[in-house]
Enzyme design. Structure first.
Site, PDB file in Angstrom:
ATOM      1  N   ARG A 267      83.201   1.328  52.309  1.00 33.33           N
ATOM      2  CA  ARG A 267      83.563   2.486  53.118  1.00 33.33           C
ATOM      3  C   ARG A 267      82.410   3.479  53.252  1.00 33.33           C
ATOM      4  O   ARG A 267      82.177   4.023  54.324  1.00 33.33           O
ATOM      5  CB  ARG A 267      84.816   3.156  52.529  1.00 33.33           C
ATOM      6  CG  ARG A 267      86.067   2.388  52.884  1.00 33.33           C
ATOM      7  CD  ARG A 267      87.316   2.887  52.210  1.00 33.33           C
ATOM      8  NE  ARG A 267      88.460   2.154  52.750  1.00 33.33           N
ATOM      9  CZ  ARG A 267      89.696   2.229  52.257  1.00 33.33           C
ATOM     10  NH1 ARG A 267      89.940   3.010  51.218  1.00 33.33           N
ATOM     11  NH2 ARG A 267      90.666   1.537  52.804  1.00 33.33           N
TER      12      ARG A 267
ATOM     13  N   TYR B  23      87.226  -0.568  61.220  1.00 35.67           N
ATOM     14  CA  TYR B  23      87.276  -1.500  60.079  1.00 35.67           C
ATOM     15  C   TYR B  23      87.032  -0.815  58.739  1.00 35.67           C
ATOM     16  O   TYR B  23      86.665   0.353  58.679  1.00 35.67           O
ATOM     17  CB  TYR B  23      86.390  -2.713  60.283  1.00 35.67           C
ATOM     18  CG  TYR B  23      84.895  -2.571  60.430  1.00 35.67           C
ATOM     19  CD1 TYR B  23      84.179  -1.443  60.078  1.00 35.67           C
ATOM     20  CD2 TYR B  23      84.165  -3.665  60.929  1.00 35.67           C
ATOM     21  CE1 TYR B  23      82.809  -1.390  60.207  1.00 35.67           C
ATOM     22  CE2 TYR B  23      82.796  -3.610  61.060  1.00 35.67           C
ATOM     23  CZ  TYR B  23      82.117  -2.475  60.692  1.00 35.67           C
ATOM     24  OH  TYR B  23      80.753  -2.428  60.816  1.00 35.67           O
ATOM     25  N   GLU B  24      87.303  -1.573  57.682  1.00 36.32           N
ATOM     26  CA  GLU B  24      87.297  -1.058  56.299  1.00 36.32           C
ATOM     27  C   GLU B  24      88.271   0.109  56.121  1.00 36.32           C
ATOM     28  O   GLU B  24      88.039   1.031  55.351  1.00 36.32           O
ATOM     29  CB  GLU B  24      85.880  -0.643  55.860  1.00 36.32           C
ATOM     30  CG  GLU B  24      84.836  -1.726  55.991  1.00 36.32           C
ATOM     31  CD  GLU B  24      85.211  -3.015  55.264  1.00 36.32           C
ATOM     32  OE1 GLU B  24      86.038  -2.964  54.329  1.00 36.32           O
ATOM     33  OE2 GLU B  24      84.684  -4.069  55.631  1.00 36.32           O
ATOM     34  N   GLY B  25      89.386   0.041  56.823  1.00 35.17           N
ATOM     35  CA  GLY B  25      90.385   1.100  56.794  1.00 35.17           C
ATOM     36  C   GLY B  25      90.137   2.063  57.927  1.00 35.17           C
ATOM     37  O   GLY B  25      89.120   2.753  57.949  1.00 35.17           O
TER      38      GLY B  25
END
Length: 598
Positions: free
Chosen positions: A296, A435-437
């Site tokens: 993140r 992406y990645e949350g």
């Protein structure tokens, strides 16, 4: 498309004067990583990225990756050669443990290298980024045997790694995944299922790909509590350590994407593929978050990196494009002489500086949280990393969208033409907020998990830390007056909205979630303003080296023209959920529904 100029001077300034990198270099195990050595490394790395990686950026966008009839994937022109040179130079191993062939440098240095590589070519940089995430998961949870088998060549970059989370029906809701893992008599597992959006799921850069795959055993609990994680290599390994036969994992598609065309985003099919359990069953989510939390911050850095590349190109264009006559000019002027173009350039430059300082601040706290000898100091640093990670990810990637759009705007109509290359940056960076949350998930994490730490004391203590700069700003004189007044005003906004979030969260969590994204942006704006003020203070008395002399005008521009946005977001942050849910789905579709009835 203009060339890439590594921003090493500003990185070095931020490390030395803003985020106290010297304190990191004094931690046990980092004695060899003094700032002078690190700056030399970054200079060399910047030159490498400019010469070897940056030229592949355009080819990656135009050609993409090709799925061949035999199921293999070929990357764009120059990728394989650039990656081979990257491995030979050892850049990927610099921040990784010496025990497995790494350089043992701090996470902060690794993040600086990631910035340089992602600015040169974000699509290319995703392969080492995903590999590092897989490495960190195995370092934390792999058995000694697994570490010895897989890590040395992953650390060197000879082998790459992936994260296999998403399925067609299970995106952010990871607990809904259905990929099966059935234990065999020999202790291995048969992995069956399909994964989508797998970055560098197959390619021709390395001979082996180590997939880390989330799957569910037959008797596992429902939801996230029943997820395990498995090593599933592209090729099985022989007993002598050589690469053996192909495992039953196949690439059935390469996604056609809006951007990052150079990165092969694959659909992978696992058909009773051989997998090796990492740690124990049903703790896959815990292991996944080791990868995700590392990624993140790196994704926030990607937003910064692409913004930097787009800024450099728009600056070059603004200096060269002759159109119209600026006030007071006697002949046609370059568009950089017009106030609105200057506004856009200064907005890019100030935000980029703020983002860079924010990312490195989190990285230095990460190093302190893992290497400081005092447990209490480690614990507090870990709290700050937790608080600032969702803020950094969202601030960097939201601004990535906004600043690449500004860069395209500076190009005018030529920015809308693909041949100039300006549109590529706009397209490439768009995925980073997803992406990645998604950034909405980051906001939910901030208000739901990070803000309640110690009943809010952790966040309030950090706000108090930012307020400690006030005395220095007051003593700095009239040039810093507007920086001081604006920073204090927006710190007040942040503190008030934080108080509202803490009071409201216990009784109306939906109201807190409804305001979480604007609240998260307030944090980003204020932390950025604080760091820019620190930068300007640190630059006083330094030689006019081209970086120091820019810090005061940049900090003042940020404080006067960007930071006040925080106050405007306070109402949205604290408005609650009433009007968000006032219209049901049919009412939201009212116009279309009425048209249909007619």
């Amino acid at each position: 498309m203009s060339g890439f100029r590594p921003p090493v001077a500003d990185i070095a300034f931020a490390l030395e004067h803003v985020v106290d990198y010297d304190a990191v270099a004094q931690l046990p195990g980092f004695e060899h990583a003094d700032l002078e050595t690190v700056t030399e490394i970054l200079d060399e790395a910047g030159n490498f990225m400019a010469e070897m990686v940056a030229p592949t950026n355009r080819a990656g966008d135009l050609e993409g990756s090709t799925l061949n009839p035999d199921g293999t994937v070929t990357t764009a022109t120059g990728f394989k050669e650039a990656y081979s040179a990257y491995v030979d130079a050892g850049w990927g191993s610099v921040p990784l443990p010496e025990a497995f062939g790494g350089g043992g440098f701090p996470r902060t240095v690794g993040l600086a290298l990631q910035e340089l590589m992602a600015t040169a070519n974000m699509g290319f940089a995703l392969a080492p980024l995903l590999t590092q995430g897989a490495i960190e998961a195995l370092l934390h949870y792999g058995s000694d045997e697994q570490k010895q088998q897989w890590l040395p060549k992953m650390v060197s970059g000879e082998w790459t790694g992936t994260m296999n989370l998403t399925e067609p029906h299970a995106g952010s809701d990871v607990g809904a995944l259905t990929t099966k893992a059935v234990k065999r008599e020999d202790g291995t597992y048969g992995i069956t299922g399909q994964k989508i959006f797998i970055t560098f799921g197959d390619h021709d850069l390395s001979e082996q790909i180590v997939h880390l795959v989330l799957a569910r055993t037959p008797d596992a609990p429902a939801g996230t509590k029943g997820i395990s994680i498995f090593i599933v290599p592209k090729f099985l390994m022989n007993e002598d350590g050589s690469i053996g036969e192909r495992n039953s994992v196949h690439t059935v598609g390469v996604e056609h994407k809006m951007g990052i065309h150079g990165s092969p985003t694959c659909v992978l099919s696992y058909e009773d593929a051989t997998g090796y359990l990492v740690a124990e069953e049903n703790i896959g989510m815990r292991i996944m978050f080791v990868m995700m939390n590392s990624a993140r911050l790196s994704v926030g850095m990607q937003g910064l990196a692409v913004s930097e590349r787009a800024y450099q190109q728009s600056l070059d264009y603004a200096r060269e494009r002759i159109q119209g006559r600026a006030i007071g000019a006697t002949q046609d002027s370059p568009i950089i002489d017009f106030p609105d173009v200057r506004r856009m350039l200064m907005t890019q430059k100030a935000y980029i500086a703020a983002m860079r300082r924010m990312m490195f601040l989190v990285a230095t706290y990460t190093d302190v949280s893992t290497h400081h000898p005092d447990a209490a100091v480690r614990a507090r640093a870990n709290e700050i990393v937790g608080l600032l990670t969702p803020i950094s990810k969202s601030f960097g990637t939201d601004l990535g969208n906004e600043l690449t759009s500004l860069a395209l705007q500076i190009h005018g109509g030529m920015g809308f033409i693909e041949e100039t290359g300006a549109a590529q940056h706009y397209r490439d960076v768009r995925i980073t907020a997803i992406y990645e949350g998604t950034n909405g998930i980051q906001a939910a994490d901030l208000v739901g998990r990070k803000l309640p730490v110690r009943d809010g004391a952790s966040a309030l203590e950090f706000i108090a830390t930012m307020r400690e700069l006030d005395a220095d700003l007051a003593a700095a004189g009239e040039e810093f007056a507007s920086i001081r007044s604006n920073l204090n005003a927006q710190l007040d906004v942040l503190e008030r909205t934080t108080g509202w979030m803490l009071r409201t969260g216990a009784t109306d969590p939906n109201a807190v979630l409804s305001g979480s994204s604007p609240y998260q942006r307030i944090w980003g704006l204020v932390v950025g303003g604080w760091l820019m003020a620190k930068s300007a203070l640190a630059a006083r008395g330094l030689d006019a080296d081209g970086i120091a002399e820019t810090q005061l005008p940049l900090a003042r521009f940020y404080a006067e023209q960007l930071l006040p946005q925080a106050a405007g977001l306070a109402s949205a942050a604290t408005a609650g959920s009433r009007d968000l849910f006032a219209l049901d789905a049919d009412a939201l579709a009212d116009t279309a529904a009425r048209g249909a009835r007619v």
